[in-house]
Design a protein around this motif. Structure first.
Motif, PDB file in Angstrom:
ATOM      1  N   MET A   1       0.832  -1.202   0.000  1.00 25.19           N
ATOM      2  CA  MET A   1       0.000   0.000   0.000  1.00 25.19           C
ATOM      3  C   MET A   1       0.867   1.252   0.000  1.00 25.19           C
ATOM      4  O   MET A   1       1.919   1.305   0.636  1.00 25.19           O
ATOM      5  CB  MET A   1      -0.908   0.030   1.234  1.00 25.19           C
ATOM      6  N   ILE A   2       0.426   2.265  -0.716  1.00 29.72           N
ATOM      7  CA  ILE A   2       1.123   3.539  -0.767  1.00 29.72           C
ATOM      8  C   ILE A   2       0.380   4.527   0.126  1.00 29.72           C
ATOM      9  O   ILE A   2      -0.803   4.822  -0.088  1.00 29.72           O
ATOM     10  CB  ILE A   2       1.191   4.079  -2.204  1.00 29.72           C
ATOM     11  N   ARG A   3       1.066   5.031   1.152  1.00 34.44           N
ATOM     12  CA  ARG A   3       0.450   5.983   2.082  1.00 34.44           C
ATOM     13  C   ARG A   3       0.447   7.380   1.452  1.00 34.44           C
ATOM     14  O   ARG A   3       1.491   7.882   1.051  1.00 34.44           O
ATOM     15  CB  ARG A   3       1.217   6.009   3.402  1.00 34.44           C
ATOM     16  N   CYS A   4      -0.724   7.990   1.392  1.00 31.28           N
ATOM     17  CA  CYS A   4      -0.890   9.262   0.690  1.00 31.28           C
ATOM     18  C   CYS A   4      -1.299  10.381   1.637  1.00 31.28           C
ATOM     19  O   CYS A   4      -2.123  10.177   2.535  1.00 31.28           O
ATOM     20  CB  CYS A   4      -1.956   9.144  -0.399  1.00 31.28           C
ATOM     21  N   VAL A   5      -0.732  11.553   1.398  1.00 34.61           N
ATOM     22  CA  VAL A   5      -1.137  12.779   2.083  1.00 34.61           C
ATOM     23  C   VAL A   5      -1.570  13.778   1.016  1.00 34.61           C
ATOM     24  O   VAL A   5      -0.921  13.897  -0.033  1.00 34.61           O
ATOM     25  CB  VAL A   5       0.026  13.350   2.924  1.00 34.61           C
ATOM     26  N   VAL A   6      -2.682  14.479   1.277  1.00 35.26           N
ATOM     27  CA  VAL A   6      -3.178  15.489   0.348  1.00 35.26           C
ATOM     28  C   VAL A   6      -3.053  16.851   1.013  1.00 35.26           C
ATOM     29  O   VAL A   6      -3.529  17.047   2.135  1.00 35.26           O
ATOM     30  CB  VAL A   6      -4.644  15.236  -0.041  1.00 35.26           C
ATOM     31  N   ILE A   7      -2.403  17.800   0.308  1.00 28.56           N
ATOM     32  CA  ILE A   7      -2.197  19.148   0.848  1.00 28.56           C
ATOM     33  C   ILE A   7      -2.762  20.148  -0.146  1.00 28.56           C
ATOM     34  O   ILE A   7      -2.300  20.247  -1.281  1.00 28.56           O
ATOM     35  CB  ILE A   7      -0.701  19.424   1.083  1.00 28.56           C
ATOM     36  N   ASP A   8      -3.777  20.884   0.275  1.00 29.45           N
ATOM     37  CA  ASP A   8      -4.430  21.862  -0.595  1.00 29.45           C
ATOM     38  C   ASP A   8      -5.170  22.847   0.297  1.00 29.45           C
ATOM     39  O   ASP A   8      -5.812  22.441   1.270  1.00 29.45           O
ATOM     40  CB  ASP A   8      -5.418  21.168  -1.545  1.00 29.45           C
ATOM     41  N   ASP A   9      -5.080  24.139   0.003  1.00 27.98           N
ATOM     42  CA  ASP A   9      -5.735  25.135   0.848  1.00 27.98           C
ATOM     43  C   ASP A   9      -7.230  25.240   0.579  1.00 27.98           C
ATOM     44  O   ASP A   9      -7.915  26.017   1.245  1.00 27.98           O
ATOM     45  CB  ASP A   9      -5.065  26.504   0.705  1.00 27.98           C
ATOM     46  N   GLU A  10      -7.750  24.454  -0.364  1.00 24.85           N
ATOM     47  CA  GLU A  10      -9.185  24.461  -0.661  1.00 24.85           C
ATOM     48  C   GLU A  10      -9.812  23.140  -0.206  1.00 24.85           C
ATOM     49  O   GLU A  10      -9.521  22.083  -0.783  1.00 24.85           O
ATOM     50  CB  GLU A  10      -9.420  24.666  -2.152  1.00 24.85           C
ATOM     51  N   PRO A  11     -10.671  23.156   0.824  1.00 23.71           N
ATOM     52  CA  PRO A  11     -11.275  21.920   1.329  1.00 23.71           C
ATOM     53  C   PRO A  11     -12.000  21.088   0.264  1.00 23.71           C
ATOM     54  O   PRO A  11     -11.916  19.848   0.297  1.00 23.71           O
ATOM     55  CB  PRO A  11     -12.247  22.418   2.413  1.00 23.71           C
TER      56      PRO A  11
ATOM     57  N   GLY B   1      -9.584   6.730  -2.031  1.00 28.50           N
ATOM     58  CA  GLY B   1     -10.363   5.629  -1.466  1.00 28.50           C
ATOM     59  C   GLY B   1     -10.843   4.625  -2.494  1.00 28.50           C
ATOM     60  O   GLY B   1     -11.196   3.493  -2.152  1.00 28.50           O
ATOM     61  N   GLN B   2     -10.853   5.015  -3.776  1.00 33.67           N
ATOM     62  CA  GLN B   2     -11.307   4.111  -4.836  1.00 33.67           C
ATOM     63  C   GLN B   2     -10.177   3.292  -5.456  1.00 33.67           C
ATOM     64  O   GLN B   2     -10.433   2.418  -6.287  1.00 33.67           O
ATOM     65  CB  GLN B   2     -11.989   4.915  -5.943  1.00 33.67           C
ATOM     66  N   VAL B   3      -8.940   3.560  -5.068  1.00 36.24           N
ATOM     67  CA  VAL B   3      -7.792   2.875  -5.674  1.00 36.24           C
ATOM     68  C   VAL B   3      -7.234   1.867  -4.667  1.00 36.24           C
ATOM     69  O   VAL B   3      -6.810   2.252  -3.569  1.00 36.24           O
ATOM     70  CB  VAL B   3      -6.695   3.887  -6.080  1.00 36.24           C
ATOM     71  N   PRO B   4      -7.209   0.582  -5.005  1.00 34.41           N
ATOM     72  CA  PRO B   4      -6.836  -0.455  -4.033  1.00 34.41           C
ATOM     73  C   PRO B   4      -5.442  -0.310  -3.450  1.00 34.41           C
ATOM     74  O   PRO B   4      -5.215  -0.677  -2.290  1.00 34.41           O
ATOM     75  CB  PRO B   4      -6.949  -1.754  -4.847  1.00 34.41           C
ATOM     76  N   PHE B   5      -4.483   0.222  -4.212  1.00 35.12           N
ATOM     77  CA  PHE B   5      -3.110   0.254  -3.711  1.00 35.12           C
ATOM     78  C   PHE B   5      -2.758   1.577  -3.030  1.00 35.12           C
ATOM     79  O   PHE B   5      -1.611   1.793  -2.659  1.00 35.12           O
ATOM     80  CB  PHE B   5      -2.111  -0.045  -4.837  1.00 35.12           C
TER      81      PHE B   5
ATOM     82  N   LYS C   1       1.547   5.518 -12.202  1.00 30.90           N
ATOM     83  CA  LYS C   1       2.944   5.923 -12.383  1.00 30.90           C
ATOM     84  C   LYS C   1       3.675   5.906 -11.037  1.00 30.90           C
ATOM     85  O   LYS C   1       4.826   5.457 -10.946  1.00 30.90           O
ATOM     86  CB  LYS C   1       3.011   7.315 -13.004  1.00 30.90           C
ATOM     87  N   ALA C   2       3.006   6.410  -9.997  1.00 29.89           N
ATOM     88  CA  ALA C   2       3.609   6.399  -8.667  1.00 29.89           C
ATOM     89  C   ALA C   2       3.829   4.967  -8.178  1.00 29.89           C
ATOM     90  O   ALA C   2       4.852   4.659  -7.555  1.00 29.89           O
ATOM     91  CB  ALA C   2       2.719   7.164  -7.690  1.00 29.89           C
ATOM     92  N   LEU C   3       2.875   4.095  -8.465  1.00 30.73           N
ATOM     93  CA  LEU C   3       2.995   2.683  -8.074  1.00 30.73           C
ATOM     94  C   LEU C   3       4.235   2.053  -8.700  1.00 30.73           C
ATOM     95  O   LEU C   3       4.992   1.329  -8.037  1.00 30.73           O
ATOM     96  CB  LEU C   3       1.741   1.923  -8.499  1.00 30.73           C
ATOM     97  N   ALA C   4       4.452   2.322  -9.982  1.00 31.18           N
ATOM     98  CA  ALA C   4       5.609   1.754 -10.678  1.00 31.18           C
ATOM     99  C   ALA C   4       6.919   2.250 -10.075  1.00 31.18           C
ATOM    100  O   ALA C   4       7.924   1.537 -10.076  1.00 31.18           O
ATOM    101  CB  ALA C   4       5.546   2.102 -12.159  1.00 31.18           C
TER     102      ALA C   4
END
Length: 253
Positions: A1-11, A22-26, A112-115
Motif C-alpha cells: 500500500m502507498i500511504r498518501c497525504v493530500v495538501i491543498d488550501d481548498e477543502p 479511497g477508490q484505488v486499491p493500492f 505511475k507512482a505505483l511503478a
C-alpha cells in the motif's frame, strides 16, 4: 500500500482527492490538510510515501514545499495553472495534474507512482486486470492540415497551433512545451507522440528532449542549433539525419 497525504488550501479539492484515493486499491489515505506546514511536518516524520500537493497556497507554496521536503517522498502536483509544469518536472515530480482532475487522469498518475514506489512483481499484483483494446481505424501516416490542436488547461479545451508558428518543442516526461514566437504552450503529450504527428520536414527530432522546426533554425555549429535566442543540443543519434536534410537543401516545405 502507498500511504498518501493530500495538501491543498481548498477543502473541496481535499475532499475530491480523498475520495479518489479511497477508490484505488493500492492507495491508503494517511491524512489531508489545508496547512502546508503541517503537511511538511508529516513528510519529515515519514508518514507519507506520496503527496498530492497544490502549488498556490499561503505561507508555503508547493514549489517551496518541494525544495524543503527533498527526496523524502514522491510528489504529484495538483493545480489549475499549467505554467508551473516546467518547474514541477525540474523538481522530479511524478506527475502534474491540472484541475479539474478526472478520476481517469488521477488513476493514470497513481499507476505511475505505483511503478516508482513498489517493486515490479508487487506493482503488477496491485494493478487492475488489463482490458483488451478495441480495434481503431487506420490513421493517415501524415497530416494534411497546416496546424494541430493541443489540449488546453481545462477539460474539452483545445488550442489550435499553426505549424509555421512552432519554433521548437521541448519534452518534459509526459508533457511537452511548444515554444512559439510570442508564448509557450504546455500540453499533456509525449515527445514521441508529437514526433509522429508533426510533418517531417520541416520538423525534426534532434535530441531526446527536443524537436526543432528547420524553418526557424538560424545557424548550425557542430552539435548545436541556434533557434532565435535558444541554443539547442543535437545528439549523435539524430545528427546524421539533420545534416542529410541540410546538405540536401530539404529543410523547408
Amino acid at each position: 500500500m502507498i500511504r498518501c497525504v493530500v495538501i491543498d488550501d481548498e477543502p473541496p479539492a481535499l475532499a475530491i482527492l480523498a475520495d479518489y484515493i479511497g477508490q484505488v486499491p493500492f492507495l491508503k489515505l494517511a491524512g489531508t490538510t489545508t496547512d502546508p506546514i503541517e503537511g511538511l511536518t508529516w513528510v519529515q516524520q515519514g508518514r507519507a510515501d506520496l503527496v498530492f500537493l497544490d502549488i498556490q497556497m499561503p505561507r508555503l507554496t508547493g514549489l517551496q514545499f518541494l525544495r524543503l521536503a527533498g527526496p523524502r517522498c514522491r510528489v504529484i502536483l495538483t493545480t489549475a495553472y499549467p505554467e508551473y509544469a516546467l518547474d514541477g518536472f525540474e523538481n522530479d515530480v511524478v506527475d502534474y495534474l491540472l484541475k479539474p482532475i478526472s478520476f481517469e487522469r488521477f488513476l493514470k498518475a497513481a499507476q505511475k507512482a505505483l511503478a516508482l514506489l513498489m517493486p515490479a512483481p508487487a506493482a503488477a499484483a496491485e494493478l487492475p486486470a488489463p482490458q483488451v483494446p478495441s480495434v481503431a481505424p487506420a490513421v493517415p501516416a501524415a497530416p494534411v492540415a497546416e496546424y494541430l490542436f493541443v489540449k488546453g488547461d481545462s477539460k474539452n479545451r483545445f488550442i489550435r497551433v499553426e505549424y509555421a508558428d512552432i519554433r521548437y518543442v521541448e519534452g518534459l516526461n509526459n508533457y511537452v512545451v511548444l515554444h512559439l514566437a510570442d508564448q509557450r504552450l504546455i500540453t499533456y503529450q509525449t515527445l514521441k507522440e508529437l514526433t509522429d504527428t508533426l510533418p517531417q520536414p520541416p520538423f525534426l527530432r534532434v535530441h531526446k528532449s527536443f524537436i526543432v522546426s528547420l524553418d526557424h533554425v538560424q545557424a548550425i555549429d557542430g552539435n548545436t542549433l541556434y533557434v532565435h535566442d535558444k541554443m539547442i543540443p543535437v545528439s549523435d543519434t539524430y545528427r546524421d539525419a539533420l545534416y542529410q536534410l541540410v546538405r540536401g537543401g530539404r529543410g523547408g516545405r
